[in-house]
Design an enzyme around this catalytic site. Structure first.
Site: not given
Length: 284
Positions: A82, A113, A148, A176
């Site tokens: 990742n 991010c 992702k 999340t």
């Protein structure tokens, strides 16, 4: 597979799970340079889940290559890294270093991010932001590229399409959901930076809906994750259109849950006269 950030480098679980029986291990988030992560406390349990604000603590990609890779490459399964960063160039530089590793067949880009060049907004919140990372990484990375996706958006399908257009081989979702918990006695947040990522069973209905939406928008394979803690959960994701799944937070509850879910899927298929899991993928 196991989800990034919930299974370490895989080596930490070898006393609990025969690692070679897993479809793949997605190792913890790796960045170009070492990161200390956020201050403690950075994990807290919530109803049907947990919040975390670990902050991508890791020792950097060079440390991974020199110290971790020689060990994980001995595991007879797919090891996927990742990759995280604060600029497209960071992602690309990290991916380029991993491109030459024979036993790393794929990377998974964490585009949740913050983009430091655009005021801290996560790359994955806009089509343009997501596309910019995938486009830059694709120039430097020649193996399987998984992206992702962040669920903290209004239209995740359009972001998936943007990633596909720029060369993503697959998308995994969801990352999340942003959440918060408060200590009412101390009258302060339970996490050091106030908010964190919510994972666990609580997010499953959201994740399932998003996997279904994306499956109808892209042609590339989808990896489903988010609150999967049983074979029944996993089968729902497969029926919604995922061609593979990742197990995350459930690993903290039961370190052997991955194989229990895999075996449970096989038992369900046998009980329903299915010769292959492919018979139920996208069958909804």
């Amino acid at each position: 597979m196991t989800a990034s950030g919930t299974f370490g480098y895989g080596l930490e679980f070898q006393d609990f799970v025969p690692l070679e029986e897993l479809g793949g291990i997605i190792v913890k988030g790796t960045t170009l340079h070492a990161r200390e992560g956020n201050d403690y406390p950075r994990m807290v349990e919530t109803a049907s889940g947990m919040l975390n604000c670990v902050g991508l603590q890791n020792k950097g990609v060079d440390y991974f290559i020199e110290k971790i890779y020689p060990e994980v490459c001995k595991i007879n399964t797919h090891i996927i890294v990742n990759v995280s960063g604060n600029a497209p160039e960071d992602y690309a530089a990290t991916a380029e270093k991993l491109d030459s590793l024979d036993h790393i067949p794929a990377i998974e880009l964490n585009i949740s991010c913050p983009n430091v060049k655009q005021g801290g907004m996560a790359f994955g919140l806009t089509c343009a932001g997501a596309a910019s990372v995938v486009k830059e990484v694709r120039k430097h990375y020649h193996k399987t590229l998984i992206v992702k996706l962040s669920p903290n958006v209004t239209d995740i399908a359009s972001i998936a399409v943007a990633c596909e257009t720029e060369g993503a081989d697959s998308v995994s979702l969801i990352n999340t959901l942003m959440g918060m918990a408060i200590d009412i006695e101390r009258r302060c947040p339970r996490l050091s930076i106030r908010t964190g990522g919510l994972s666990g069973p609580a997010v499953k209905p959201v994740a399932l809906r998003m996997v279904y939406d994306v499956a109808h928008a892209v042609k590339i394979p989808i990896i489903g994750l988010g609150g999967i803690s049983s074979a029944e959960d996993a089968i729902e994701f497969l029926m919604a259109g995922a061609t593979a799944i990742q197990i995350g937070t459930a690993n903290f509850v039961d370190p052997a849950i991955t194989l229990k879910i895999r075996n449970g899927i096989e038992q369900w298929l046998d009980a329903h006269g299915c010769h292959s899991v492919k018979e139920i993928i996208g069958c909804l």
